[in-house]
Design a protein around this motif. Structure first.
Motif, PDB file in Angstrom:
ATOM      1  N   VAL A 203       0.833  -1.200   0.000  1.00  0.00           N
ATOM      2  CA  VAL A 203       0.000   0.000   0.000  1.00  0.00           C
ATOM      3  C   VAL A 203       0.868   1.250   0.000  1.00  0.00           C
ATOM      4  N   TYR A 206       2.551   1.792  -3.510  1.00  0.00           N
ATOM      5  CA  TYR A 206       1.628   2.301  -4.522  1.00  0.00           C
ATOM      6  C   TYR A 206       1.275   3.759  -4.253  1.00  0.00           C
ATOM      7  N   ARG A 207       1.143   4.136  -2.997  1.00  0.00           N
ATOM      8  CA  ARG A 207       0.839   5.529  -2.686  1.00  0.00           C
ATOM      9  C   ARG A 207       1.959   6.458  -3.170  1.00  0.00           C
ATOM     10  N   LEU A 241      -6.470   0.826  -1.468  1.00  0.00           N
ATOM     11  CA  LEU A 241      -5.989   1.734  -2.514  1.00  0.00           C
ATOM     12  C   LEU A 241      -7.127   2.198  -3.422  1.00  0.00           C
TER      13      LEU A 241
END
Length: 375
Positions: A203, A206-207, A241
């Protein structure tokens, strides 16, 4: 409502949480006829799990996945026999085929020549810059995109040495190293994934990519595990997400049939209102107030309604506490108690049915149900 992760305010450079339902703005990439990014619907992917050299078995798995709602399928090209089978697989596949490449860039070139819709390469094991340029050149000539697929378990040695262990910044750095190579080559049809078996790491990574680029993102928790555990991990990671507006295409990784991966992926999207539902079954979790055999009723409904494509919401509740309210809010509802059920249609009471008639009554209602907007 603001959506934010626990303790994320302590992470340096953390992106502010996005509002639920507001998609991140990205460039658009075409995978065959499927748009990824740029506001396109979020596509669901899976991967075949038989030997690619067996074209018949591979096409059978692809067809089954497509029937379940899969949009894009990935196929490993890991040896000479697999590479030789790709042309036939691409020709017979009902959905775009992605070649999954590790270690040998020649297989990527062969897959591109066979007509695949996209190539996925792992920066940690594909080889030198020259080999990557060769793959990019072939992809550019065929006008197909590349997915830069970074995994925490196969980071480049120098990046791993720099960071000490896989971190979000390490995954981001690996991805951007190869994005920069693509940029130098004038190639921008790129999708990124930064996967890990660690959901929090995945997570965070990807952020970072979402905050710093406009590149479409392929979401997934890699090697998520057996069906129960893998479903939970994928739903948590991918779902978190997507709820923030991050993600353009998804793949749920399970130690199970590709169809199961597609089903879980579709359900993650549906739970967030990001995909139209087929049949949605709602039932109470059951407790000591239960007055009908809800377990048997729901199992039979799942069996008899499998494959029905109508976007219909069905609620079956087994007691009088929440039953009438929940049932009346669904397209078709049952509020059951003491061996009978009250059948609702669009909030209106239709009739009383015996417990033994509940399944038949619901199936009949589904058959005559007309979705809003249809005539």
């Amino acid at each position: 409502m603001e959506i934010e992760a626990v303790n994320e305010s302590d992470r340096p450079g953390a992106a502010p949480p996005a509002r639920s339902g507001r998609r991140r703005n990205t460039r658009r990439v075409m995978v065959g006829g499927i748009p990824v990014g740029g506001g396109a619907p979020i596509s669901v992917q899976t991967m075949t799990k038989c030997k690619t050299a067996d074209a018949d078995a591979t096409v059978a798995q692809i067809t089954a996945a497509a029937d379940a709602g899969c949009d894009i399928v990935r196929v490993t090209v890991n040896d000479k026999e697999a590479a030789e089978a790709m042309a036939e697989i691409v020709r017979r596949s009902p959905i775009p085929v992605v070649a999954d490449i590790h270690f040998n860039h020649v297989f990527a070139l062969k897959a591109i020549a066979a007509g695949v819709a996209k190539v996925r390469i792992n920066p940690g094991n594909i080889g030198s810059r020259e080999r990557i340029h060769e793959v990019l050149g072939a992809a550019k000539r065929r006008q197909i995109p590349i997915r830069i697929g970074v995994n925490s378990g196969s980071l480049e040695e120098d990046i791993l040495a720099k960071h000490g262990y896989p971190t979000a910044e390490a995954l981001y750095e690996s991805a951007m190293r190869h994005v920069n190579i693509c940029d130098e080559f004038g190639f921008d049809d790129v999708i990124i994934s930064v996967k890990s078996t660690d959901v929090r790491l995945m997570v965070d990574a990807y952020r970072l990519v979402a905050e710093r680029t406009d590149i479409p993102l392929h979401l997934g928790v890699t090697e998520a595990g057996p069906t129960r555990v893998g479903t939970i991990k994928s739903a948590v990671g991918i779902g978190a997400l997507l709820a923030e507006g991050i993600g353009d295409t998804i793949r749920v990784s399970l130690t199970d049939d590709p169809v199961k991966e597609v089903e879980v992926g579709k359900e993650i999207l549906r739970s967030l209102g990001l995909a139209s539902r087929n049949v949605e079954l709602i039932a109470c979790p059951t407790c000591g107030r239960l007055e009908v055999d809800l377990f048997a009723i729901m199992a039979e409904l799942e069996r008899r309604l499998a494959g029905i494509k109508k976007p219909v919401k069905i609620a079956v509740l087994g007691c009088v506490v929440n039953g009438p309210g929940e049932a009346s809010e669904a397209d078709i509802g049952i509020a059951a108690g003491k061996g009978v059920g009250i059948l609702y249609r669009k909030g209106e009471v239709v009739r009383r049915v015996k417990e033994s008639e509940i399944v038949d009554a619901i199936v009949e209602e589904v058959a005559r149900f007309v979705p809003a907007g249809d005539s």
